[in-house]
Structure formats: C-alpha cells, structure tokens
Design a protein around this motif. Structure first.
Motif, mmCIF file in Angstrom:
data_model
loop_
_atom_site.group_PDB
_atom_site.id
_atom_site.type_symbol
_atom_site.label_atom_id
_atom_site.label_comp_id
_atom_site.label_asym_id
_atom_site.label_seq_id
_atom_site.Cartn_x
_atom_site.Cartn_y
_atom_site.Cartn_z
ATOM 1 N N GLY A 16 10.927 7.233 -7.003
ATOM 2 C CA GLY A 16 9.824 6.653 -6.246
ATOM 3 C C GLY A 16 8.529 7.397 -6.467
ATOM 4 N N SER A 17 8.592 8.725 -6.645
ATOM 5 C CA SER A 17 7.318 9.421 -6.836
ATOM 6 C C SER A 17 6.693 9.080 -8.185
ATOM 7 N N TYR A 19 7.046 6.080 -9.702
ATOM 8 C CA TYR A 19 6.495 4.741 -9.477
ATOM 9 C C TYR A 19 5.213 4.827 -8.670
ATOM 10 N N ALA A 20 5.226 5.680 -7.655
ATOM 11 C CA ALA A 20 4.060 5.777 -6.778
ATOM 12 C C ALA A 20 2.847 6.283 -7.556
ATOM 13 N N MET A 162 -0.608 13.673 -5.366
ATOM 14 C CA MET A 162 -0.915 12.682 -4.336
ATOM 15 C C MET A 162 -1.753 13.291 -3.220
ATOM 16 N N ALA A 239 4.993 -2.855 -6.936
ATOM 17 C CA ALA A 239 4.701 -1.818 -5.950
ATOM 18 C C ALA A 239 3.353 -2.048 -5.294
ATOM 19 N N ASN A 249 -2.471 4.147 0.159
ATOM 20 C CA ASN A 249 -1.200 4.430 0.821
ATOM 21 C C ASN A 249 -0.179 3.347 0.515
ATOM 22 N N VAL A 252 1.665 3.937 -2.748
ATOM 23 C CA VAL A 252 2.717 4.949 -2.637
ATOM 24 C C VAL A 252 3.933 4.362 -1.923
ATOM 25 N N GLY A 255 5.738 1.977 -4.169
ATOM 26 C CA GLY A 255 6.515 2.670 -5.195
ATOM 27 C C GLY A 255 7.850 3.128 -4.664
ATOM 28 N N PHE A 256 7.837 3.716 -3.460
ATOM 29 C CA PHE A 256 9.097 4.210 -2.907
ATOM 30 C C PHE A 256 10.024 3.073 -2.512
#
Lengths: 302, 324
Positions: A16-17, A19-20, A162, A239, A249, A252, A255-256
């Motif tokens: 996820g990080s 993707y974020a 981030m 995402a 936000n 992020v 993404g997660f």
C-alpha cells in the motif's frame, strides 16, 4: 492475534505504501493542473530503471540509487510538462487533448527505456544486485512475523516522504502557492504567483514521487523491465478515484485500500481475480460516488 | 475484385505493404471509425478494445466450435456487442471526459480479465452445481487463448465492409442524428435545450461504435488465427485512439487514413524496426501538439503553414480568423 492476519497486514502496508506514493504523484498533478498524466507510470518504470543502473552498473549504495532515481524522474517529469502539457495549455486545448499527449509521451518513454535496456543488458529484463539489501528476514517470534528488510525499507521511505510532502503542502510557502494555483489559476497569477514555476515544481515533485515508488517496487519484486508501469498505472488510477481525485490524503487512503483488496482477494477468491476486483471497484465507485471517498466538489479541491 | 486487390498490391508492394499488412490496415481503419464516432459526439471512451475482444472471442468460438460461416458469426458477434454495450453505456455515459475515460479503461480491463479466467469460472460452476467432477475445462484457453482459428477473413470482405460503412457513415453525418452528434459534442446543455435527446444520442453512438469495434474484432480474430486476452489490453485501446487522433476527427476520411498510416508505417520503415515504438509515441505527441485536428484537416495545415512562415520571415503575429 493471529500470526497470518498480522503478516497480511504487514504485506498490505508495504504494498500500500508503494501504491500510495505512486498515486500521490498522479493526484498532485491532477489537483494543481486538473489533468491526468498517464505518463506517470512511465516515470515509475524509469525510477526503477535508474535505480537499477546506479546500483548495478555504477555499484553505488541503495540510498544513492533512490536519490538519483528521484532526481532523474523529477527532471523527466518537468520535461513532460514542457513538451506535452504546456504547449497544449497555451493553446487552450481540451483536457482530453492533454490526456492524449500524455499517452504519447508514455509510449515514447517506455520505448526509449526498452532501447536502453537492450543496449545495457542485451535483453529487456534485469534484476537488482543481490547484496543491495540484506536477505535475512527479521523474525518476531512472539507474533509469528517475518519481515524482509526490503519491505521495511519500503515502509520507512514511504512514510518519511509522505510526511515531508504533507509538511511541504500545508506548511511552506511553495505548498501554499500550489494550493492557491489549484484553487484558481487566474486569481493566483493575479496575486503575484508565478504559475508556470508552480507547475514545474508540481511536475518535479510528482515525477520524483513516481520514481521513488518505482525503485521501492523493484526492491520488492527484484526484477525490472520496461513494462512494469502498465499494471500500476491502472492501480494508481483506481487509488486516486477511490480516494477522491485531487485529494492528497485520498490518494494515500486509496492506495492502501487497493493494496488491501488485492491481498485479501488473493486469499479468498484466488489471485486471478485480484485485478478484476480492483477494476470492478473502480467502475462501481465512478458510478456511485464519482468524487471518491474523501473527494470534494471541484471548486474546493486540493 | 481479385484483380482490383492485385492491382493495389502491385503498387504498394515495393514499399513493403504485402497482403496481410493491407488486411490489418483495413481492420484498423474500421477501428479508427469506431473511435471517430465516439470522439465526434464528444465521448472519450477507451472501451472499444474490450468490445473488439468480445467480438473476436464470440465469433471465433462460433466458427470453430459450431461451424458457423464467417458472415453469420459476424452478425451474432456484433449483436452480442450491442447487447453488452447498452447496459454498460446507460450508467457510464453520465460520466464526462476524464472520468469516462477511467471508467472505460476499467471496463476494458474487466473484459480482458474475464476472458483470462472464464474457463476456471465455468469449471467451478460445473463442479459445484452440477457435480461434473471435471479436472479441467477448456473453452477459450485462458492466457494461451483460442488457437488454430481458421483464416476466414479475405481482403475483399474487408474492402466491401469498409465501403458499406463509409457509405452509411456519410449518410449518417448528413442526417438529423449526425448533426445532433456534433451538437452534443459542442455543448450538451445547449443541445438538450434545442430538443436533442442527449442520452439517446450518446447511447446510440456508444452502441454503434461498440458494434463496429466488435466487427473489427471478428475480422481480426480470423486473420491472426489466434485470439488471446493480451491482444486486447490497454495498449490496444490506445492504438485505436491513436488512429482517430492521428487521422483527425473533422472528416470521415481521417480515422481511415490514421488507421492506414499507423499500420503501414512500421512495415514501410522496417529497417528502423527497433525504433518503431519510439516513432509511434512521437507521432502521437507531435500530432496532438502541432496538428490538433489530425492529418486530414486542411484548416490545421493552413494554420501550421502560416505560423511557420511567420516565424521564418519574422513578421508579427496576425490575429487568427475563426477557430479550428
């Protein structure tokens, strides 16, 4: 708590990080300029490629590779703005024209990378050097967790970047100017903000984020080829749509969520439907709530 | 007809265009027209690669498993495409520009993944509900695709089909519906105020475009002799877009020329095969930046020429009359 569940959570966080980070770059350009930069996935791939060249061919340590990749992709992104976006904006072309030119730029970048791959490695696929990160997983006995150092690096790097980005956008003058331009380009320029400079900075930041995501992704998968951007392009789109286009936000969060769905779906319905679920979700969210989870109406975005 | 094709080929063969290349040029011209219809109505949809996949798979299964003739398979496949496009279009076409593009990209991916996994889906259905107890089930062959398709498409099929489509297209453009399409592109709200049923026009065009893309898929499947999900991914959607954008959307000849040029160029420039992808990207980028109306757009060329001359002779810029 159940060890397997914890392990899955760790996987979701590390995937996820990435993707974020990737989605952040998309989202930044969209919020400030209102265009979708489909060449962002090509920058992601270039990041992984530059990281590879620096660590493998020049035999530099990883942190040099990370920084070099971010700078190069940032500059490539600036070049994109100058070649593919600015001329169209000056002409007042439709947003769709800018989307098409970004597709053209993406094709160009991917194919140039392919040529370079063949020149340097004699094939279109290469692996990161073995000794770059320690292989030995960190085992936490009490929780039954095994975390590879690569995943740890990914999470830490993503988190640091981030937080820095959040600080930059909300607390610094540059961030304030970016938000002003995002809110209303005309008014911002009347207030003495150099809009073109802000656009360049936005593209640089977005490109650097994409490049960083590329290196981190390659650290986990270990193999790089010119086409690794294709899949993540659509995942990143999902995402940002999910979180709300133009919301930092939201990118992020989106993404997660996507990473979570992918990893859960591998366990429940099998890996072959992993992407289908993601795209069905994309479809559904566009129809039900096009502004996304954290999205706001167009006038108040950014 | 054979004589005519032979005559065309004898002219173009020296520059590297053989009969198979000509066939793909014609298929891609059909795809270009399918995108042209959408862009002319102001809809930026990237779903046509998905409809092409549906057309290809349906027709290939019909001719291979049920011994359908190509014409019959074409009709069935095109109807299937229309029936799928209608329920997709109704909700999705409420979205506009970038959102429509994203949603249709999602549709294309779902279609691709569906064909990748449909065998397993049928297998698990048979095993759970009908207790078939099968180990494997092969209908479309997953990632390996449907192989050994008979090469049924002939060059004259494509030429006749294209001519019929061009005839219908020119009729359509001069009709009330054709003008409504342009009105919807220019301003939906004004069009609605003038009594145009915007929802009807958009959905109708979406369905027509899906049918054309499906037909192109039918022909394509019976040319390549193999149909795999990977043939219809995002790249294909972008290619289809490129035909229409390169050729231009001001006249019907645009997407046809676009399809011809983009298909033939790599063959003509075979010596630079390595740089073919670079070239494709560059062409798309240059055309959209410098020739926004595409190749077949006299006004755009005139403007470009005028600005180039101004730059060369150093005269001050004149106010441009009219918009492109």
């Amino acid at each position: 708590m159940d060890g397997i569940l914890l392990q899955q959570i760790v996987n979701v966080i590390s995937l996820g990080s990435i993707y974020a980070l990737f989605a952040l770059g998309y989202s930044l350009v969209f919020s400030v300029l209102g265009v979708l930069n489909l060449a962002h996935s090509a920058l992601f791939m270039w990041g992984a490629f530059i990281g590879l060249l620096v660590t493998d061919r020049l035999e530099m340590p990883l942190w040099v590779g990370l920084i070099a990749a971010m700078i190069v992709t940032g500059l490539l992104s600036v070049l994109l703005e100058l070649i593919a976006f600015r001329p169209l904006r000056k002409r007042g072309a439709a947003r769709i024209a800018q989307l098409i030119s970004s597709i053209g730029a993406a094709i160009l970048l991917v194919n140039i990378a392919q040529l370079l791959f063949i020149r340097v490695y004699n094939r279109v696929e290469a692996a990161y050097p073995r000794g770059l990160v320690p292989r030995q997983p960190i085992i936490i006995e009490e929780l039954g967790l095994r975390i590879t150092p690569a995943r740890l690096i990914v999470v830490i790097a993503a988190l640091v970047v981030m937080i820095l980005l959040q600080y930059l956008v909300t607390r610094t003058s540059l961030g304030q100017q970016m938000r002003a331009v995002a809110f209303n380009q005309r008014t911002a320029s009347l207030l003495g903000i150099n809009v073109n400079y802000i656009f360049l900075m936005t593209f640089f930041l977005a490109g650097a984020l994409g490049g960083l995501a590329g290196v981190l992704y390659a650290l986990i998968t270990n193999v790089v080829d010119p086409f690794i951007g294709q899949n993540i392009a659509l995942i990143g789109l999902t995402a940002i749509v999910l979180g709300g286009m133009g919301s930092i936000n939201g990118a992020v969060l989106g993404g997660f969520i996507v990473a979570g769905i992918q990893i859960i779906s591998i366990d429940t319905v099998g890996s072959s439907y992993r992407d289908a679920l993601v795209f069905l979700l994309l479809f559904a969210i566009l129809l039900i709530r096009p502004q996304g989870i954290l999205g706001q109406p167009e006038s108040t975005r950014a | 007809m054979d004589f005519l094709i032979e005559a065309i080929l004898s002219v173009v063969r020296p520059i590297g265009i053989t009969e198979p290349v000509l066939q793909f040029m014609l298929v891609n011209a059909i795809l270009g027209i399918s995108m042209y219809l959408l862009l002319r109505t102001g809809m930026f949809s990237l779903a046509n690669a998905g409809f092409m996949a549906i057309g290809a798979y349906v027709s290939v299964l019909l001719t291979k498993e049920l011994d359908f003739a190509l014409g019959a398979a074409l009709v069935v496949a095109v109807i299937v495409c229309a029936l799928i496009a209608l329920p997709i279009g109704l909700p999705v076409l409420r979205l506009r520009d970038i959102y429509l593009a994203i949603a249709t990209i999602g549709f294309g991916e779902v279609v691709r993944i569906f064909f990748l996994n449909v065998d397993n889906m049928i297998l698990s259905y048979l095993n759970t509900f009908q207790d078939a107890g099968l180990r494997r089930y092969e209908l479309v062959g997953g990632g390996r695709g449907v192989r050994n398709v008979e090469r049924l498409t002939e060059t004259w099929h494509l030429i006749v089909f294209l001519i019929v489509i061009i005839f219908l297209l020119t009729r359509l453009q001069r009709s009330r519906f054709g003008r409504a399409m342009v009105a919807v592109r220019q301003d939906e709200r004004v069009a609605a105020n003038m009594g145009i049923n915007v929802v009807y026009v958009k959905n109708m065009v979406f369905v027509l475009s899906a049918m054309l893309a499906g037909a192109a898929g039918v022909f394509n499947g019976h040319l390549t002799r193999i149909v795999t999900p990977e043939m219809f991914g995002f790249d294909r959607a972008v290619d289809i877009l490129a035909y229409a954008v390169l050729g231009g959307t001001s006249v019907w000849a645009g997407p046809i020329v676009g399809g011809f040029v983009l298909t033939a160029l790599p063959e003509v420039l075979r010596r630079f095969n390595e740089y073919r992808g670079v070239f494709n990207g560059l062409v798309l980028l240059l055309v959209i930046v410098y020739l926004p109306g595409g190749l077949i757009n006299p006004q755009g060329w005139r403007k470009l020429w005028a600005s180039a001359r101004r730059r060369l002779t150093g005269q001050p810029a004149q106010p441009e009359a009219g918009g492109g």
